[in-house]
Design an enzyme around this catalytic site. Structure first.
Site, short mmCIF file in Angstrom:
data_model
loop_
_atom_site.label_atom_id
_atom_site.label_comp_id
_atom_site.label_asym_id
_atom_site.label_seq_id
_atom_site.Cartn_x
_atom_site.Cartn_y
_atom_site.Cartn_z
N HIS A 455 0.83 -1.21 0.00
CA HIS A 455 0.00 0.00 0.00
C HIS A 455 0.86 1.26 0.00
O HIS A 455 0.68 2.16 -0.80
CB HIS A 455 -0.92 -0.01 1.23
CG HIS A 455 -1.73 1.24 1.35
ND1 HIS A 455 -1.34 2.30 2.11
CD2 HIS A 455 -2.88 1.61 0.74
CE1 HIS A 455 -2.23 3.26 2.01
NE2 HIS A 455 -3.18 2.87 1.19
N CYS A 832 -2.21 35.39 -14.76
CA CYS A 832 -1.06 35.39 -13.86
C CYS A 832 -1.44 35.05 -12.42
O CYS A 832 -0.65 35.18 -11.51
CB CYS A 832 -0.31 36.71 -13.92
SG CYS A 832 -1.31 38.11 -13.35
#
Ligand code: ADP
Ligand code: MG
Ligand code: MG
Length: 900
Positions: A455, A832
């Protein structure tokens, strides 16, 4: 005919992924390829959606179809639920459209009960197997369906092993397992207050509901948010005849990858366990054997398996991650999917597949998840330091990366410590899905148990977090929070470093160096550049940032925040003098001190960018952010300004605002104090003239950006100051220089009146941080307080400050681009805000015809790749060039909304 909610494996195929989920679609595809797949059927994701619509219930229509398909399955397999001769046992497996390993639940051996276990035992002559199936089923069903909790059952197993003096589950006898089964049932009854269900049909309905329900469990919700998987997709449920890997020593189960998921090397990689079932391999219960060993244990099966691997890889044209089970030497394929891999592996595999002629360059670009690149851009250990430091130990290099930090022992602690700004290494015996958030918060993960497919390894690779697993040399005292390794004791808070590329573990903090874009990474970036239509710029305030970004491929600066240049020691004093001025003359005097500093900074930026565009934004934040708070600083300022401390304090008080975000900031500063705008214009123009003179071959063309405009007249007011000042400077220097004056679109009113604004603005740049804040009307600094509640109630699935809200904010942007370009076709438009580095948001920006995205330096490669993917999926219809006219925008756009 009623609506079809269920498909037999042989009725489906890989194209029905949305309906059947990844697992179901691939089981169907493998069936069609003629591979040995235990047969079954898939209940569609639509049934899951319906379950939630109906208030978490399976309606009679769907229920009837389920039983109809049970009948079909019984007919196909010749087995029957609860039969006295040939009982049918099935697995009930979740499977969403996008793979979510370990996030949802699976139940094996369903259909077994007191009678069936006796039949199995008698017919097979293998009571150990029969009782192993039964105890497993009770365990899984209790855990998944009734949420009784694995822990109690594991305690019972450990107790039994201790009593019998054995170490491994496989050493328990039939009688031991039988007793365990009874203990489990008693545990169930005591917790639930009802007897354990024995009717297979009841069991089946309970299990199906549990899988649907697991779509909404907390760890699945977190996983989805991290991986951009919409809640609305739902999960499918697969009901499949069991193949038994736990019938003895000619049986087994395993997982394998057709290529190494950590490095990408072309070589079968996997693990298997003899006499085992299901999750045993990944759960780290016993340490598995390497897949190569299978050649010795079961040569024929291994050969067949290798052939299937080749078939699957050729068919899917990608690295496959497969699960299989061997029942009495017969091989069954239980799953295949495009394997999760590290960023390094993803790049190598994509390049190799192109070279092997399996895929096109476009496909190679599409197959890499841009978000994964992030890990490659993090610092790596200094090669010199690696040579001189001797590792404490070496374990499995499960997920690459360089991690250094303080040891913690629980996922909880990892989260807590990380929230306090600490860098932590999570050290565990083994991890489980409950640990996911802690794993995310950690720099690296170190486990004592578990292999390459455990896992911890799988999840860490998925998250791009460094992981070293299976370090059996560690003597672990997890509860007491300490361990020993190589004779040294480590306690909570001690420092340790992990090299996920070699598996080495080091004492203390190892020094790191910045990453570079070379090799396969460089090659994929070149391909990305070939296919994208949007430019990628960077947000950079310092020459160092700009240089870094340029190395990472930035083609300009989309945002330079001038205020950030004043936080440095020695500069802030002049700035404070400017703020605490009473008259224009006083202010100009202070500004004259600042001018050369700014000019110097801008020159360095222009130098760094070598003629690429540089957008400089005028002073934006409210002035009170800069004033001193310390008594000593206030005194110093008073002295410099020839004012009394009381006078300075009065000025500071007068700057206080109730809502500074919506206060005296942005272009409002320039409107009140035009001399600031004048000074900044002079600095920009003088810097540009100087750098242009030094480098005649470059084109230095300043882009001056006015922030926070909401009304064209305020833009015009500031622009007039800029133009007058700039032209005077250019004339005085007798230079030739062109420049642009544009604006940020970050106030909804600016977007709504973009056609007016465009009469003055020569470019638009979307400041989506503010635009999101102002469109939603909540503050980005305070949203953290309630976003949690919004996620829990599914009002929001994502943070709109991280992933662009295309429905609302996006609509404003799309509108503004169209209106702006209708007035000024040659204008360029960019983004931006933080979203400029988010792949999903970038795809949207492409779809509305933006010319560039601008993001922080480390996101530049991500943006380059995401922009390329956007253009491959949805090409702009003008030979890869950027949209110039309104007509071009939206050409070929299929709309990002439909994807959801
Ligand atoms: P996950 O998506 O978490 O991998 P799976 O549904 O694939 O969950 O199942 C968990 C484990 O059970 C896997 O190891 C799988 O191979 C095994 N398994 C599932 N169905 C069957 C089956 N019909 N016969 C044997 N093993 C099965
Ligand atoms: Mg699986
Ligand atoms: Mg802003």
């Amino acid at each position: 005919m009623s609506y079809k909610y269920i498909y037999l494996f042989k009725e489906g195929d890989a194209k029905k992924r949305e309906l059947l989920g990844g697992k179901g679609a691939n089981l169907a595809e493998m069936t069609n390829l003629g591979l040995p797949v235990p047969q079954g059927f898939t209940i569609t994701t639509e049934a899951c959606t319906k379950y939630y619509e109906d208030g978490r219930q399976i309606n009679p229509e769907i229920k009837a179809q389920i039983f109809e398909y049970v009948d079909k399955l019984e007919e196909m397999t010749g087995k029957k639920f609860g039969d006295k001769e040939n009982p049918l046992l099935v697995s009930v497996r979740s499977g969403a459209r996008a793979s979510m390993p370990g996030m949802m639940d699976t139940i094996l051996n369903l259909g077994i009960n007191e009678d069936v276990v006796e039949v199995l035992s008698r017919k097979s002559g293998n009571p150990r197997w029969a009782w192993d199936c039964y105890r497993r089923f009770i365990q899984m069903y209790s855990d998944v369906v009734m949420e009784v909790g694995k822990k109690y059952f594991e305690e019972l197993i450990d107790k039994m092993k201790a009593e019998k003096g054995v170490e491994q589950d496989v050493e328990l006898t039939a009688d031991d397992l039988k007793e365990l089964a009874y203990q489990f049932k008693a545990e169930y009854e005591s917790k639930i207050g009802e007897p354990f269900p024995s009717d297979p049909k009841d069991q089946l309905m309970g299990a199906i509901k549990a899988v649907f329900r697991s779509w909404d469990n907390p760890r699945a919700n977190v996983y989805r948010r991290d991986n951009d998987i919409p809640y609305s997709w739902g999960t499918a449920v697969n009901v499949q005849m069991m193949a038994f890997g736990n019938m003895g020593n000619d049986c087994g189960t395993g997982v394998a990858f057709t290529r190494d998921p950590a490095t990408g090397e072309k070589k079968l990689m996997g693990e298997f366990l003899m006499n085992a079932q299901g999750e045993d391999v990944v759960a780290g219960v016993r340490t598995p054997q390497k897949i190569e060993e299978m050649a010795k244990v079961m040569p024929e099966v291994f050969e067949q398996f290798q052939k299937i691997c080749a078939t699957l890889e050729n068919h899917y044209k990608d690295m496959q991650d497969m699960e299989f089970t061997i029942e009495n030497k017969k091989l069954y394929m239980l799953q295949t999917r495009n394997g999760k891999r590290t960023a390094q592996a993803a790049l190598k595999i994509a390049c190799d597949l192109v070279d092997e002629g399996m895929i096109t360059e476009e496909q190679a670009v599409l197959m890499i998840d841009p978000r994964n690149l992030d890990t490659l851009l993090h610092p790596q250990f200094d090669v010199q330091a690696l040579k001189t430091h001797k590792p404490l130990a070496r374990a499995l290099a499960a997920s690459p990366g360089a991690a250094a930090g303080q040891v913690v022992f629980t996922a909880e602690d990892a989260k807590k410590w990380a929230a306090d700004g600490k860098k932590v290494i999570l050290v565990r015996l083994e991890t489980s899905p409950e640990d996911i958030e802690g794993m995310k918060a950690a720099q690296g993960i170190l486990t004592v148990r578990g292999g390459m497919t455990s896992h911890a390894a799988v999840v860490a690779r998925g998250m791009g977090t460094c992981c070293v697993s299976g370090c059996s040399e560690i003597v672990m005292h997890e509860e007491e929070k300490w361990f020993t390794l190589a004779g040294k004791t480590f306690r909570e808070g001690d420092e340790i470093s992990l090299d996920g590329s070699t598996g080495n573990i080091f004492d203390g903090i190892m020094p790191t160096v910045p990453a570079t874009v070379s090799g396969y990474f460089g090659r994929i970036m070149e391909l990305a550049d070939k296919f994208r239509a949007m430019k990628v710029r960077t947000n950079a305030d310092t020459p160092a940032d700009a240089i870094r970004a340029k190395e990472l491929g930035a083609e300009g600066i989309g945002l330079c925040r001038t205020e950030h240049m004043f936080f440095e020691e020695g500069r802030i004093a002049a700035f404070r003098e400017m703020i605490c001025s009473d008259t224009v003359e006083e202010r100009e005097e202070a500004l004259n001190k600042i001018l050369p500093i700014q000019q110097g900074d801008f020159e360095k930026l222009y130098e760094a960018l070598e003629g690429n565009p540089v957008t400089i934004r005028f002073l934006d934040p409210p002035l009170h952010e800069f004033v001193p708070t310390e008594e000593a600083d206030i005194k110093a300022l008073a002295k410099a300004k020839n004012k009394s401390v009381a006078e300075i304090k009065a000025i500071i008080d007068s700057l206080h605002e109730f809502n500074p975000m919506m206060g005296h900031r942005g272009c409002r500063l320039a409107v009140t104090y035009p001399e600031i705008a004048k000074m900044q214009t002079k600095a920009i123009i003088r810097a540009a003239i100087n750098v242009q003179k030094k480098h005649p071959s470059w084109t230095v063309k300043p882009e001056i950006m006015i922030p926070l405009v909401g009304e064209v007249k305020e833009l015009k007011f500031v622009k007039d100051i800029v133009v007058e000042t700039a032209n005077a400077e250019i004339a005085a220097a007798d230079a030739v220089l062109t420049y642009e004056v544009g604006t940020m679109i970050e106030i909804p009113r600016a977007a709504l009146t973009a056609d007016d604004i465009a009469k003055e603005a020569e470019f638009f740049c979307f400041g989506t941080n503010d635009l999101t804040q102002m469109t939603f009307g909540f503050s980005r600094d305070d949203a953290g307080k309630f976003l949690g509640a919004y996620y829990n109630t599914k009002i929001f699935e994502n943070d709109p400050f991280a992933k662009l809200d295309v429905t609302g904010v996006g609509k404003l942007m799309e509108m503004a681009v169209k209106m702006g370009k209708s007035v000024r076709p040659e204008m360029h438009c960019g983004i931006c805000g933080e979203h400029g580095g988010d792949p999903y948001s970038i795809e949207f920006c492409h779809s509305i015809g933006l010319d560039y995205v601008s993001c922080s330096p480390f996101r530049v490669p991500i943006a380059r790749l995401a922009a390329a993917q956007a253009n491959i999926k949805n090409p702009r219809d003008f030979g890869g060039k950027v949209a110039k006219t309104v007509k071009d925008i939206g050409k070929g756009i299929k709309g990002i909304f439909k994807k959801q």
